[in-house]
Design an enzyme around this catalytic site. Sequence first.
Site, short mmCIF file in Angstrom:
data_model
loop_
_atom_site.label_atom_id
_atom_site.label_comp_id
_atom_site.label_asym_id
_atom_site.label_seq_id
_atom_site.Cartn_x
_atom_site.Cartn_y
_atom_site.Cartn_z
N CYS A 1 -3.09 -2.24 8.81
CA CYS A 1 -2.66 -0.91 9.25
C CYS A 1 -2.28 -0.95 10.73
O CYS A 1 -1.34 -0.28 11.15
CB CYS A 1 -3.76 0.11 9.02
SG CYS A 1 -4.56 -0.03 7.41
N ASP B 1 2.28 2.69 2.47
CA ASP B 1 2.17 3.52 3.68
C ASP B 1 3.42 3.37 4.55
O ASP B 1 3.98 2.29 4.66
CB ASP B 1 0.92 3.13 4.47
CG ASP B 1 -0.35 3.54 3.74
OD1 ASP B 1 -0.22 4.26 2.73
OD2 ASP B 1 -1.44 3.15 4.16
N CYS C 1 0.84 -1.20 0.00
CA CYS C 1 0.00 0.00 0.00
C CYS C 1 0.87 1.25 0.00
O CYS C 1 0.39 2.35 -0.23
CB CYS C 1 -0.97 0.01 1.18
SG CYS C 1 -0.19 0.09 2.78
N CYS D 1 -2.83 5.80 5.12
CA CYS D 1 -4.29 5.86 5.11
C CYS D 1 -4.82 6.31 6.48
O CYS D 1 -4.09 6.36 7.46
CB CYS D 1 -4.83 4.48 4.78
SG CYS D 1 -4.64 3.33 6.14
#
Length: 143
Positions: free
Chosen positions: A103, A36, A34, A59
């Site tokens: 996450c 991140d 992703c 995110c």
Amino acid sequence: MIYSEKVMDHFANPRNIGEIENADGVGEVGNAKCGDIMKMYLKIDGGVITDVKFKTFGCGAAIATSSIATEMIKGKPLDEALKLTNKAVIEALDGLPPAKIHCSVLAEQAIKSAIADYYTRQGVDPTPFVGKLEDHCDTCCEV
Ligand code: FES
């Protein structure tokens, strides 16, 4: 995707955001898929985390999980902070959608990586305390 009120609160008003100059430990982890990135700064005194700040380029769930994770480890001894699991982070946020579980893994790993950096700076091998770090968890974005 439905987020809990707590996630929305920590996303809109993240706690402990920023960086610490002269931090005693700095950890950075990223998710290759992703893209991140999470960076965690720790101030440690007598084995206790006296201050913690984070920066997340990612995110909303990554921001919310790192925000609540900093609250959960502030003022805690290192061994307790190391026990913080991504599951505890999710519970503290009243849940996360399945696609956003990874996450919270990033938040757990960022703390572990910062503590590992602290031990390394002290000339101590962090592996027995911190274990193996998954600093690039590229499988966890497949959900
Ligand atoms: Fe990858 Fe949230 S950390 S989408």
